[in-house]
Design an enzyme around this catalytic site. Structure first.
Site, mmCIF file in Angstrom:
data_model
loop_
_atom_site.group_PDB
_atom_site.id
_atom_site.type_symbol
_atom_site.label_atom_id
_atom_site.label_comp_id
_atom_site.label_asym_id
_atom_site.label_seq_id
_atom_site.Cartn_x
_atom_site.Cartn_y
_atom_site.Cartn_z
ATOM 1 C CG ASN A 268 -4.655 11.161 -5.737
ATOM 2 O OD1 ASN A 268 -3.807 11.461 -6.742
ATOM 3 N ND2 ASN A 268 -5.397 9.980 -5.389
ATOM 4 C CG ASP B 27 -1.913 1.024 1.323
ATOM 5 O OD1 ASP B 27 -2.881 0.869 0.616
ATOM 6 O OD2 ASP B 27 -1.652 2.280 1.731
ATOM 7 C CG ASP C 12 -3.228 3.443 -2.161
ATOM 8 O OD1 ASP C 12 -4.298 2.676 -1.681
ATOM 9 O OD2 ASP C 12 -2.575 4.278 -1.137
#
Length: 182
Positions: free
Chosen positions: A66, A58, A101
């Protein structure tokens, strides 16, 4: 005309199948590919009593990347992470984007203790990648091993790797944890 039509349809089918097995953004395997490979590896593991390991990787603080740096930068971060893992994994391993992700590496005939070397190497390499000036990436990883002597499905192995990932996140991120019964 009929032959051309059949060849065109066969080619279109082949392209659609390849597209469904590859993540469009990162170029690594898709979740569908992963599920197919995991299912086959579970069967092989039960039949020959050989373990395999699964790692869930992860990207730490991806939402912040983002939100602060923009989705284009987030996409670039995912591409760089995927390229790094693809370069570091062994040939028989399967790398796939699991969602958002998260990525998964399926490592055939590998015990969890042996897989930690690969994940630590990837973790160290990822820290050298910069998504923006003075902003490097880190990853958290959870590893689980199949239990061939039990009636283990690929969902069970993924669930255990996910629990190990949660432990890595709880430990402060940027680390690798192996699932154990305790």
């Amino acid at each position: 005309g009929i032959l051309t039509s059949h060849l065109t349809n066969a080619n279109l089918y082949h392209q659609a199948r390849l597209t469904s097995l590859t993540d469009a953004l990162t170029g690594v395997g898709s979740r569908r590919l992963l599920e197919d490979k995991l299912d086959a590896e579970c069967s092989r593991s039960k039949r020959y009593k050989c373990p395999f390991s699964v790692a869930i990787i992860d990207l730490d603080n991806f939402k912040t990347v983002n939100d602060v740096l923009g989705h284009a930068t987030g996409d670039e971060a995912l591409k760089k992470l995927a390229a790094c893992m693809k370069a570091e994994k062994r040939a028989p391993d399967t790398l796939a984007r699991y969602g958002g992700d998260e990525f998964v590496i399926l490592m055939p005939e590998t015990k969890a203790d042996d897989s930690i070397q690969l994940l630590e190497r990837i973790r160290a390499k990822v820290q050298q990648i910069h998504v923006a000036e003075n902003v490097s990436m880190t990853i958290s990883c959870g590893i689980a091993r199949s239990l061939p002597d039990e009636d283990d499905s690929f969902g069970d192995v993924i669930r255990r790797a996910d629990l190990a990932l949660y432990e890595a996140k709880s430990a402060g991120r940027n680390c690798v944890k192996i699932w154990d019964k305790s």
